[in-house]
Structure formats: C-alpha cells, structure tokens
Design an enzyme around this catalytic site. Structure first.
Site, PDB file in Angstrom:
ATOM      1  N   ASN A 110       8.045  11.177  -1.326  1.00 22.52           N
ATOM      2  CA  ASN A 110       6.681  12.019  -2.148  1.00 22.52           C
ATOM      3  C   ASN A 110       5.361  11.937  -1.265  1.00 22.52           C
ATOM      4  O   ASN A 110       4.902  10.719  -0.775  1.00 22.52           O
ATOM      5  CB  ASN A 110       7.246  11.080  -3.295  1.00 22.52           C
ATOM      6  CG  ASN A 110       6.155   9.943  -3.153  1.00 22.52           C
ATOM      7  OD1 ASN A 110       4.884  10.105  -2.872  1.00 22.52           O
ATOM      8  ND2 ASN A 110       6.593   8.764  -3.300  1.00 22.52           N
ATOM      9  N   PHE A 114      -1.118   9.925  -6.228  1.00 27.17           N
ATOM     10  CA  PHE A 114      -1.375  10.004  -8.044  1.00 27.17           C
ATOM     11  C   PHE A 114      -1.917  10.899  -9.036  1.00 27.17           C
ATOM     12  O   PHE A 114      -2.551  11.164 -10.049  1.00 27.17           O
ATOM     13  CB  PHE A 114      -2.689   8.908  -7.468  1.00 27.17           C
ATOM     14  CG  PHE A 114      -2.868   7.777  -7.157  1.00 27.17           C
ATOM     15  CD1 PHE A 114      -1.564   7.063  -6.965  1.00 27.17           C
ATOM     16  CD2 PHE A 114      -3.716   6.821  -6.711  1.00 27.17           C
ATOM     17  CE1 PHE A 114      -1.290   6.093  -6.670  1.00 27.17           C
ATOM     18  CE2 PHE A 114      -4.020   5.484  -6.386  1.00 27.17           C
ATOM     19  CZ  PHE A 114      -2.394   4.700  -6.243  1.00 27.17           C
ATOM     20  N   SER A 172      -0.030   2.659  -1.604  1.00 25.26           N
ATOM     21  CA  SER A 172       0.485   4.385  -0.880  1.00 25.26           C
ATOM     22  C   SER A 172      -0.210   5.033  -0.523  1.00 25.26           C
ATOM     23  O   SER A 172      -1.326   4.974   0.006  1.00 25.26           O
ATOM     24  CB  SER A 172      -0.340   5.112  -2.603  1.00 25.26           C
ATOM     25  OG  SER A 172       0.073   6.221  -2.757  1.00 25.26           O
ATOM     26  N   ASN A 174      -0.568   8.183   0.192  1.00 26.53           N
ATOM     27  CA  ASN A 174      -0.618   9.717  -0.619  1.00 26.53           C
ATOM     28  C   ASN A 174      -2.049   9.738  -0.689  1.00 26.53           C
ATOM     29  O   ASN A 174      -2.349  10.995  -1.133  1.00 26.53           O
ATOM     30  CB  ASN A 174       0.331  10.472  -1.693  1.00 26.53           C
ATOM     31  CG  ASN A 174       1.957   9.514  -1.085  1.00 26.53           C
ATOM     32  OD1 ASN A 174       1.921  10.150   0.295  1.00 26.53           O
ATOM     33  ND2 ASN A 174       3.038   9.292  -1.381  1.00 26.53           N
ATOM     34  N   THR A 175      -2.530   8.830  -0.712  1.00 24.86           N
ATOM     35  CA  THR A 175      -4.574   8.914  -1.361  1.00 24.86           C
ATOM     36  C   THR A 175      -5.083   8.492  -0.096  1.00 24.86           C
ATOM     37  O   THR A 175      -5.425   7.486   0.529  1.00 24.86           O
ATOM     38  CB  THR A 175      -4.422   7.928  -2.456  1.00 24.86           C
ATOM     39  OG1 THR A 175      -3.864   8.651  -3.707  1.00 24.86           O
ATOM     40  CG2 THR A 175      -6.151   7.954  -2.676  1.00 24.86           C
ATOM     41  N   LYS A 210       0.282  -4.239  -5.140  1.00 28.39           N
ATOM     42  CA  LYS A 210       1.283  -4.325  -4.472  1.00 28.39           C
ATOM     43  C   LYS A 210       1.058  -3.494  -3.120  1.00 28.39           C
ATOM     44  O   LYS A 210       0.497  -3.118  -2.640  1.00 28.39           O
ATOM     45  CB  LYS A 210       1.830  -3.009  -5.325  1.00 28.39           C
ATOM     46  CG  LYS A 210       3.569  -2.117  -4.699  1.00 28.39           C
ATOM     47  CD  LYS A 210       3.591  -1.698  -5.785  1.00 28.39           C
ATOM     48  CE  LYS A 210       5.412  -0.685  -5.458  1.00 28.39           C
ATOM     49  NZ  LYS A 210       5.730   0.216  -6.010  1.00 28.39           N
ATOM     50  N   ASN A 239       5.521  -1.386  -1.136  1.00 29.37           N
ATOM     51  CA  ASN A 239       5.782   0.836  -2.067  1.00 29.37           C
ATOM     52  C   ASN A 239       6.597   1.192  -0.320  1.00 29.37           C
ATOM     53  O   ASN A 239       7.212   0.532   0.148  1.00 29.37           O
ATOM     54  CB  ASN A 239       4.249   1.071  -1.597  1.00 29.37           C
ATOM     55  CG  ASN A 239       3.935   2.139  -2.351  1.00 29.37           C
ATOM     56  OD1 ASN A 239       4.602   2.744  -2.831  1.00 29.37           O
ATOM     57  ND2 ASN A 239       2.712   2.121  -2.910  1.00 29.37           N
TER      58      ASN A 239
END
Length: 352
Positions: A110, A114, A172, A174-175, A210, A239
């Site tokens: 993915n 966010f 994450s 993805n940011t 996390k 994660n």
C-alpha cells in the site's frame, strides 16, 4: 473461516482492493460479518501497559482508518483494536491505485499516504463508541505540515479523551521524510511533545511507538534507548517494509509498504532484538506476517506481550482474530503455560 466469509472474500477479490475494503467495512457496519465477542480464558488474559486485555490478539491500525466501525470491531473477537492513522486536517492521501494484493505471496503493498477524514470528524466517532473493548488511535501528521511533531500532539489533545492508548506512528513509508523522525534527536523532541500532551489529559493514557522494520542495529539501539528514556509505554514492531526479497506476485514492483507473510521473519527479528535491547522491561507488540496461531505464538516467544494482525484477513477473513486467539490458547495449554505472560521472550535468542 465461515462459508459466508469464504463466499464474501471470493467476491471481494474480483474487484479493486481498495473498493473491496470499503465494502468490507460497510458489511461490518451492517452486521454481516462475524461478531462473536472477544475469546478469552485465564491463559489468554493479558496486561499490556496497564491495559487489561481479554486476549493478546489485536487488530492493527489501517483497517478502520476513519473509526466508522468501532462497535462491530469491538465484538469481532480481538483483544484490542487500533484505528487510524488520523491527522489534524483531512487529507486524500496518494492517488489511486494505491493498494495491491500479492496473492501468491499472501501479502499486500500500500501507498495510501495517511488518507483520513481528519481529527475533527473522527473525534466524535471515538466519543460515541460503546463501552466494549480496548481502543487505540494511531497518530499521524499531515503531508504538508511545517511541524509534524505538533501534528501528533494536536491529534492526541483532540482525541485522547476518547481512547485507551495512542500510537506515535513514525514508521509509515508513504509520507515523505516521516521515517526521519525515528532518528534519536528528532524522536526525542517528538516524544517529549506527545508525552507532555498526554500528561495534560484528564485521564492520561499509555503512549505506544510504532517503528519500521528497516532500521540498522545501531538505529534500533538508539531508538530503544530514546523510547525508554522518554517513558514510552510500549513499542510496536513493526510497520511495513520497503524490501521486496523473494516476491513472486505480479504487483511486486509497486512502490509503497509491503505487509503480510513475507514480513514475518524480518519483523520478528526486530522484535527479538528490541526485547534484548530493553532487557524485557518494556512490553512489545509484535506485528508483521501473522496468519495463524503458530505465527502469533512465535512472536510472543520472541518477546511480544501482544500481537496485531491485518493483512492476513484479506485472505482469511475477519474471523481470523478469534481463530488465532483460540489456537493460541491450545498451544499455551499444550506447552504447560498457565498464562501467556509466561511464554513472552522464552525463544528470543533463536532470533538474534
């Protein structure tokens, strides 16, 4: 998995995965998914950072990003659930498609970024939830924020009164540059602001952290030291990963975070290393690649007080949480443990 779940999963796998996920949430809210309540026995009852859990099998953040199915999820068989991530302002996330099934690998990639409704929309949903279950919230920062540490603190201040724990998500992929907050100096400043905010709540709650699975040994040691110095209550390991080793599915080259079965060994080694670094003094939550009771038991034996799952439900259904709790109880009884806490960390050295 029930026959109805099997049929439903078969239909959902025929359509775009993000659309399928949205339909699954709607089905849950409509009462069409299993809601057996949390399975528990004296062997499974667990204390995590002062929270009393009926069993140590939790739902990871990401399944219910916008906290729209809290009460059904509280009855789905998990010992605790975590929702979000939530940012101060709503944001759409990255362009679609941004979720990919890797069926041959029992995995997913993915790159959501966010996407969520923002704290002002989500806080009333948290406040309106029923009394069942232990609920955590994954804190996030807006992509264009000039002060991401402040974002985490703002979300906690707004939503903290309605939850049982908060997770600082600096892992994450993805940011952009979010993972930079895992560095010792930046992490110390971030945690100081979050914990100060937590301490101002009328009902102070545990703060979890996390982390990513892609840290070096030195980075992991620095992070563990900061977390312990700052009074973090629990570390969640881990994660998603940026690694792509050994994948065979057609979507293996997509950018984003990889979750599911291929992450199991990598995340479990990080978990065991953390248990060793902290001397077993900090409770840990094991996440990554759990698809069976045996997987959950391995995480616990490697050092996890509790575990979380998500991706495996894409392939095995929502009832997987309750199934794993039941299977874990059998394994603990087989090995002569009166309580799951007795098994925590007994096989850590096998992973170092």
């Amino acid at each position: 998995m029930t026959p109805l779940e099997r049929l439903g999963l078969g239909l959902l796998h025929r359509i775009d995965p993000e659309t399928a996920h949205g339909l699954a949430i709607r089905a849950l809210r409509a009462g069409l998914a299993p809601q057996p309540g949390a399975f528990t026995t004296p062997r499974l009852r667990t204390t995590l950072a002062g929270l009393d859990l009926p069993n140590p099998v939790g739902l990871a953040a990401g399944f219910d990003k916008n906290a729209t199915a809290l009460d059904p999820l509280a009855r789905a068989g998990f010992g605790f659930i975590e929702v979000g991530a939530v940012t101060p302002r709503p944001q759409p996330g990255n362009p679609r498609p941004r979720l990919f099934r890797l069926s041959q690998d029992r995995a997913a990639i993915n790159r959501f970024g966010f996407n969520n409704d923002g704290m002002e929309a989500i806080a009333p949903r948290l406040a309106a939830r029923g009394k069942d279950g232990v609920l955590g919230l994954n804190l996030g920062a807006n992509k264009d924020s000039p002060d991401r540490a402040e974002d985490f603190a703002r979300v906690l201040a707004r939503c903290g009164p309605f939850i049982d724990f908060a997770t600082v998500n600096v892992s994450s992929p993805n940011t952009e540059k979010l993972r930079d907050l895992q560095g010792a100096a930046a992490l110390r400043e971030l945690l100081a602001r979050v914990i100060e905010t937590r301490n101002w709540l009328k009902r102070p709650i545990p703060v979890f952290l996390k982390i990513a699975p892609d840290l070096t040994d030195t980075e992991l040691a620095d992070l563990a030291g900061v977390a312990m110095d700052m009074g973090v209550d629990t570390i969640i390991a881990t994660n998603t990963t940026l690694a792509r080793d050994g994948l065979t599915s057609p979507h293996r080259g997509e950018t984003g975070g990889l979750s599911g079965a291929p992450l199991f060994e990598k995340s479990t080694r990080v978990l065991a290393r953390l248990y060793d670094l902290t001397g077993g003094d900090m409770p840990l939550v094991g996440v990554g690649g759990i698809g069976s009771a045996e997987d959950a038991y391995a995480k616990i034996r490697a050092g996890a007080t509790a575990v979380q799952l998500y991706t495996a439900m894409i392939y095995q259904g929502l009832s997987l949480g309750a199934d794993i709790a039941r299977g874990l109880d059998v394994l603990l009884e087989r090995d002569g443990f009166a309580n799951v806490s007795q098994a925590v960390g007994i096989s850590t050295k096998d992973w170092l």
